[in-house]
Design a protein around this motif. Sequence first.
Motif, PDB file in Angstrom:
ATOM      1  N   ASP A  85       0.359 -23.658 -22.308  1.00  0.00           N
ATOM      2  CA  ASP A  85      -0.066 -22.568 -21.423  1.00  0.00           C
ATOM      3  C   ASP A  85       0.306 -22.868 -19.976  1.00  0.00           C
ATOM      4  N   LEU A  86       0.051 -24.127 -19.552  1.00  0.00           N
ATOM      5  CA  LEU A  86       0.364 -24.505 -18.179  1.00  0.00           C
ATOM      6  C   LEU A  86       1.865 -24.376 -17.897  1.00  0.00           C
ATOM      7  N   GLY A  87       2.685 -24.766 -18.862  1.00  0.00           N
ATOM      8  CA  GLY A  87       4.120 -24.618 -18.693  1.00  0.00           C
ATOM      9  C   GLY A  87       4.530 -23.163 -18.533  1.00  0.00           C
ATOM     10  N   SER A  88       3.832 -22.272 -19.223  1.00  0.00           N
ATOM     11  CA  SER A  88       4.133 -20.854 -19.127  1.00  0.00           C
ATOM     12  C   SER A  88       3.667 -20.254 -17.805  1.00  0.00           C
ATOM     13  N   TYR A  89       2.640 -20.852 -17.192  1.00  0.00           N
ATOM     14  CA  TYR A  89       2.178 -20.341 -15.895  1.00  0.00           C
ATOM     15  C   TYR A  89       3.308 -20.363 -14.867  1.00  0.00           C
ATOM     16  N   ALA A 143      -8.037 -25.477 -14.038  1.00  0.00           N
ATOM     17  CA  ALA A 143      -7.823 -24.145 -13.481  1.00  0.00           C
ATOM     18  C   ALA A 143      -7.091 -24.216 -12.141  1.00  0.00           C
ATOM     19  N   VAL A 144      -7.491 -25.159 -11.291  1.00  0.00           N
ATOM     20  CA  VAL A 144      -6.830 -25.310  -9.991  1.00  0.00           C
ATOM     21  C   VAL A 144      -5.394 -25.780 -10.181  1.00  0.00           C
ATOM     22  N   PHE A 145      -5.183 -26.713 -11.099  1.00  0.00           N
ATOM     23  CA  PHE A 145      -3.831 -27.184 -11.388  1.00  0.00           C
ATOM     24  C   PHE A 145      -2.968 -26.021 -11.876  1.00  0.00           C
ATOM     25  N   GLY A 146      -3.512 -25.191 -12.769  1.00  0.00           N
ATOM     26  CA  GLY A 146      -2.769 -24.036 -13.275  1.00  0.00           C
ATOM     27  C   GLY A 146      -2.439 -23.040 -12.177  1.00  0.00           C
ATOM     28  N   LEU A 147      -3.368 -22.835 -11.236  1.00  0.00           N
ATOM     29  CA  LEU A 147      -3.100 -21.952 -10.107  1.00  0.00           C
ATOM     30  C   LEU A 147      -1.951 -22.498  -9.273  1.00  0.00           C
ATOM     31  N   GLY A 148      -1.945 -23.817  -9.067  1.00  0.00           N
ATOM     32  CA  GLY A 148      -0.865 -24.432  -8.311  1.00  0.00           C
ATOM     33  C   GLY A 148       0.484 -24.222  -8.976  1.00  0.00           C
ATOM     34  N   GLY A 198      11.862 -23.885 -22.815  1.00  0.00           N
ATOM     35  CA  GLY A 198      11.119 -24.613 -23.832  1.00  0.00           C
ATOM     36  C   GLY A 198      11.551 -26.061 -23.905  1.00  0.00           C
ATOM     37  N   VAL A 199      12.868 -26.288 -23.927  1.00  0.00           N
ATOM     38  CA  VAL A 199      13.386 -27.653 -23.970  1.00  0.00           C
ATOM     39  C   VAL A 199      13.105 -28.381 -22.655  1.00  0.00           C
ATOM     40  N   ALA A 200      13.258 -27.688 -21.518  1.00  0.00           N
ATOM     41  CA  ALA A 200      13.013 -28.330 -20.222  1.00  0.00           C
ATOM     42  C   ALA A 200      11.576 -28.832 -20.112  1.00  0.00           C
ATOM     43  N   THR A 201      10.636 -28.067 -20.670  1.00  0.00           N
ATOM     44  CA  THR A 201       9.225 -28.449 -20.587  1.00  0.00           C
ATOM     45  C   THR A 201       8.861 -29.541 -21.577  1.00  0.00           C
ATOM     46  N   TRP A 202       9.378 -29.456 -22.792  1.00  0.00           N
ATOM     47  CA  TRP A 202       8.874 -30.299 -23.874  1.00  0.00           C
ATOM     48  C   TRP A 202       9.794 -31.431 -24.296  1.00  0.00           C
ATOM     49  N   LEU A 203      11.011 -31.534 -23.731  1.00  0.00           N
ATOM     50  CA  LEU A 203      11.944 -32.575 -24.184  1.00  0.00           C
ATOM     51  C   LEU A 203      11.334 -33.983 -24.125  1.00  0.00           C
ATOM     52  N   ALA A 259      11.411 -17.152 -21.127  1.00  0.00           N
ATOM     53  CA  ALA A 259      11.082 -18.345 -20.354  1.00  0.00           C
ATOM     54  C   ALA A 259       9.586 -18.599 -20.339  1.00  0.00           C
ATOM     55  N   VAL A 260       8.786 -17.530 -20.375  1.00  0.00           N
ATOM     56  CA  VAL A 260       7.329 -17.675 -20.452  1.00  0.00           C
ATOM     57  C   VAL A 260       6.908 -18.122 -21.847  1.00  0.00           C
ATOM     58  N   PHE A 261       7.557 -17.569 -22.863  1.00  0.00           N
ATOM     59  CA  PHE A 261       7.156 -17.810 -24.249  1.00  0.00           C
ATOM     60  C   PHE A 261       7.537 -19.204 -24.734  1.00  0.00           C
ATOM     61  N   GLY A 262       8.678 -19.751 -24.256  1.00  0.00           N
ATOM     62  CA  GLY A 262       9.168 -21.034 -24.759  1.00  0.00           C
ATOM     63  C   GLY A 262       8.203 -22.185 -24.570  1.00  0.00           C
ATOM     64  N   PRO A 263       7.695 -22.427 -23.339  1.00  0.00           N
ATOM     65  CA  PRO A 263       6.728 -23.516 -23.155  1.00  0.00           C
ATOM     66  C   PRO A 263       5.453 -23.315 -23.961  1.00  0.00           C
ATOM     67  N   TRP A 264       4.989 -22.066 -24.071  1.00  0.00           N
ATOM     68  CA  TRP A 264       3.788 -21.774 -24.860  1.00  0.00           C
ATOM     69  C   TRP A 264       4.024 -22.101 -26.335  1.00  0.00           C
ATOM     70  N   LEU A 265       5.184 -21.728 -26.864  1.00  0.00           N
ATOM     71  CA  LEU A 265       5.500 -21.981 -28.274  1.00  0.00           C
ATOM     72  C   LEU A 265       5.488 -23.467 -28.578  1.00  0.00           C
ATOM     73  N   GLY A 266       6.102 -24.276 -27.718  1.00  0.00           N
ATOM     74  CA  GLY A 266       6.108 -25.716 -27.947  1.00  0.00           C
ATOM     75  C   GLY A 266       4.707 -26.287 -27.988  1.00  0.00           C
ATOM     76  N   GLY A 267       3.847 -25.808 -27.093  1.00  0.00           N
ATOM     77  CA  GLY A 267       2.471 -26.286 -27.073  1.00  0.00           C
ATOM     78  C   GLY A 267       1.702 -25.917 -28.324  1.00  0.00           C
TER      79      GLY A 267
END
Length: 442
Positions: free
Chosen positions: A58-62, A108-113, A265-270, A384-392
């Motif tokens: 979720d954070l990656g998708s933010y 929550a604060v980290f996600g806002l950042g 997705g790969v950039a976030t989770w590699l 780009a939003v969906f890829g990081p969420w999918l990996g998580g």
Amino acid sequence: MSSSPPTASRGGRLALLVLGLCWLAVLFDGLDMFIYGSVLPHLLETKTFGLTADRAGDLGSYATFGMLVGALAAGTVADRIGRKKLMVGCVTLFSLASALCAVSGTLAVFGLGRTLAGIGLGGLLPTAISMVCDYAPRGRGALVIGTLMTAHHTGGILSAYVAKWLVEPVGWRAAFWVCVLPLLFAPVLARFLPESLSFLVAKGRTEEAHALAARYDTEPPAVQDPKQRPADRWNALLNLFRAGEWSQTLLYWLASFGGLLLVYGVATWLPTLMRGEGYALGSALSFVVVFNLGGVVGMLVAGRAADRFGAPRISALWFALTAVGVYLLSVHLPMGVTMAVVFLTGVFLNSAQTMIYATVSLRSTPGNRATAVGWTSGMGRFGAVFGPWLGGQLLASGHGDLGFTAFALAGVSSMVFIGAAALRTSRRGTADEGGAELAAAH
């Protein structure tokens, strides 16, 4: 400032200054974008903020959602305040957002950042591309754009080293403090970067634009039609769906969705996925370096290959090779072989998406080209939003081993969609026209 007539060599030096300043800005953009993926294995291992794999996705998708907002808003904001001020504002925003991440005490604060950082990151890249296009010397536009695009992946390389040098001995917050340092660069941009020629012409400041164009040895942009109305822009969008064009448009959008799902997705989770395959943290971060080195090489190679063999063919072939490479990463091979696979995957993956934009540009009419490329990019941002969420989600459900397979399937789907779209219409335009447009939406 000297009053002597500008010379070609002087104009070239000044153009290099513009490119250099924009390159540094995009370097910081890449550093901030990739830093989350580089520190993520440590965050999960130490359970910082009680972080789990699904929350990490979720954070990656933010950040990528913020990039979507920033990219969509950039044009409107730049038209009001100017591209130079927008670039300074974007650098300031993602730097301060990294400071918010560094001092955050809750998830929550980290996600806002990360969301605020994404807005700044999304607005910066298209604006920087517009700036270097305005000041590129005659006949050097494609070379200048390709050079600028290498900065993003160089930032990814830097993020891996920042994580390797700081996370273990100092802590993850130090990595985000490094991402605050571009704040010191914002005044440099404000002082030395000239305003965009396109903006000056649009605002009626034609004399200023012509003077700057002469100094930078480039053509000033044509004066825009003042009768252009928002309705005309909506009409350009509707043209993408008229006269049987709707199916081709949807194929381009689907290809872009799968391509950016794969990229982010790969950039976030590699690093995390490679850690799950049994590699040590240091080795997993080394893969980030090698992957982004491949991205730098790929950006410089893909354009030449597309000029010779056609952007649609290269895009489809690159996605096929990307799918093979991503899938092979799920197989525990000898270290040297794995490094080679990671490098080649970086070469093909990062430029395969760029070739989608080239294909759309080449196969669009001149009057509709900007709209077609822009909306293809915008629809891809949802991937780009969906890829990081999918990996998580895959990791959280205990199916992390399927992560590489899922991303490989995204590559196959983009290969099919861009290939099908390419078969539906004959090639239009020239490679040079496509080269100037393809990076503007990346």
